[in-house]
Design a protein around this motif. Structure first.
Motif, PDB file in Angstrom:
ATOM      1  N   TYR A 196       0.831  -1.203   0.000  1.00  0.00           N
ATOM      2  CA  TYR A 196       0.000   0.000   0.000  1.00  0.00           C
ATOM      3  C   TYR A 196       0.869   1.259   0.000  1.00  0.00           C
ATOM      4  CZ  TYR A 196      -4.642  -1.992   0.510  1.00  0.00           C
ATOM      5  OH  TYR A 196      -5.823  -2.633   0.287  1.00  0.00           O
ATOM      6  N   LEU A 243     -14.700  -1.186  -3.898  1.00  0.00           N
ATOM      7  CA  LEU A 243     -13.603  -0.277  -4.226  1.00  0.00           C
ATOM      8  C   LEU A 243     -12.471  -1.009  -4.939  1.00  0.00           C
ATOM      9  CD1 LEU A 243     -13.261   2.003  -1.069  1.00  0.00           C
ATOM     10  CD2 LEU A 243     -14.099   2.630  -3.328  1.00  0.00           C
ATOM     11  N   LEU A 281      -6.794   5.923  -2.301  1.00  0.00           N
ATOM     12  CA  LEU A 281      -6.627   6.495  -0.958  1.00  0.00           C
ATOM     13  C   LEU A 281      -7.718   6.020  -0.005  1.00  0.00           C
ATOM     14  CD1 LEU A 281      -5.495  10.190  -1.448  1.00  0.00           C
ATOM     15  CD2 LEU A 281      -4.169   8.245  -0.684  1.00  0.00           C
ATOM     16  N   THR A 282      -8.943   5.955  -0.485  1.00  0.00           N
ATOM     17  CA  THR A 282     -10.048   5.475   0.346  1.00  0.00           C
ATOM     18  C   THR A 282      -9.840   4.019   0.728  1.00  0.00           C
ATOM     19  OG1 THR A 282     -11.516   6.997  -0.818  1.00  0.00           O
ATOM     20  CG2 THR A 282     -12.552   5.269   0.489  1.00  0.00           C
ATOM     21  N   LEU A 283      -9.474   3.197  -0.242  1.00  0.00           N
ATOM     22  CA  LEU A 283      -9.221   1.784   0.031  1.00  0.00           C
ATOM     23  C   LEU A 283      -8.058   1.613   0.994  1.00  0.00           C
ATOM     24  CD1 LEU A 283      -9.964  -1.149  -0.700  1.00  0.00           C
ATOM     25  CD2 LEU A 283      -8.280  -0.999  -2.522  1.00  0.00           C
ATOM     26  N   GLN A 294     -15.315  -2.223   0.711  1.00  0.00           N
ATOM     27  CA  GLN A 294     -13.915  -2.386   0.334  1.00  0.00           C
ATOM     28  C   GLN A 294     -13.775  -3.280  -0.881  1.00  0.00           C
ATOM     29  OE1 GLN A 294     -11.581  -3.629   3.675  1.00  0.00           O
ATOM     30  NE2 GLN A 294     -12.295  -1.950   4.949  1.00  0.00           N
ATOM     31  N   PHE A 302      -7.026   3.755   3.254  1.00  0.00           N
ATOM     32  CA  PHE A 302      -7.467   4.200   4.569  1.00  0.00           C
ATOM     33  C   PHE A 302      -8.222   3.088   5.298  1.00  0.00           C
ATOM     34  CE2 PHE A 302     -10.945   5.966   7.107  1.00  0.00           C
ATOM     35  CZ  PHE A 302     -10.217   6.623   8.081  1.00  0.00           C
ATOM     36  N   PHE A 303      -9.161   2.448   4.603  1.00  0.00           N
ATOM     37  CA  PHE A 303      -9.932   1.380   5.242  1.00  0.00           C
ATOM     38  C   PHE A 303      -9.063   0.169   5.567  1.00  0.00           C
ATOM     39  CE2 PHE A 303     -13.716   3.530   3.519  1.00  0.00           C
ATOM     40  CZ  PHE A 303     -14.452   3.571   4.689  1.00  0.00           C
ATOM     41  N   TYR A 344       0.947   3.977  -2.838  1.00  0.00           N
ATOM     42  CA  TYR A 344       0.616   5.353  -2.464  1.00  0.00           C
ATOM     43  C   TYR A 344       1.640   6.343  -3.016  1.00  0.00           C
ATOM     44  CZ  TYR A 344      -0.052   9.430   0.532  1.00  0.00           C
ATOM     45  OH  TYR A 344      -0.238  10.694   0.996  1.00  0.00           O
ATOM     46  N   VAL A 381      -8.248   8.890  -5.779  1.00  0.00           N
ATOM     47  CA  VAL A 381      -9.190   9.002  -4.658  1.00  0.00           C
ATOM     48  C   VAL A 381      -9.652   7.620  -4.199  1.00  0.00           C
ATOM     49  CG1 VAL A 381     -11.483   9.854  -4.016  1.00  0.00           C
ATOM     50  CG2 VAL A 381      -9.926  11.308  -5.324  1.00  0.00           C
ATOM     51  N   ILE A 382      -9.953   6.743  -5.128  1.00  0.00           N
ATOM     52  CA  ILE A 382     -10.394   5.391  -4.768  1.00  0.00           C
ATOM     53  C   ILE A 382      -9.275   4.642  -4.058  1.00  0.00           C
ATOM     54  CG2 ILE A 382     -11.041   3.144  -5.725  1.00  0.00           C
ATOM     55  CD1 ILE A 382     -12.656   4.668  -7.811  1.00  0.00           C
TER      56      ILE A 382
END
Length: 105
Positions: free
Chosen positions: A28, A91, A69-71, A88, A73-74, A32, A66-67
């Motif tokens: 990740y 996503l 980053l959201t994934l 999740q 984060f979770f 990132y 954005v997707i």
């Protein structure tokens, strides 16, 4: 394209198929950093082209950031909840579809 495949697609595939929390976390982070690089490139491109930037596939590139980053984060905040959380999974499927669209087109 080679940087995208080696430093984003390969870590994403490792996250999907390898079930180790430490390896997933490292993948990740690699993804990132790669996404930050490409998002910065997209912002430079948006500034240079102006409003015409938002015509075509460029919005999809920003949405991928954005997707992801959201994934991320979770997954990093609730690592043991990935089998039960349908959000999740959705996503991840959307992210995989965007990756294949970007590679193929």
């Amino acid at each position: 394209m080679v940087v995208y495949v080696l430093f984003f697609v390969v870590p994403l595939l490792i996250i999907i198929f390898y079930d180790d929390a430490d390896v997933s976390r490292m993948c990740y982070y690699v993804g990132y950093i790669t996404q930050l690089f490409f998002f910065g490139y997209e912002m430079i491109q948006a500034r240079a082209t102006g409003i015409t930037y938002f015509q075509g596939w460029n919005l999809s590139d920003q949405l991928q950031f954005v997707i992801f980053l959201t994934l991320m984060f979770f997954q990093l905040n609730w690592p043991n909840n990935n089998e039960e959380n349908i959000f999740q999974m959705i996503l991840m499927v959307i992210l995989i579809m965007q990756v294949f669209m970007k590679i193929l087109f």
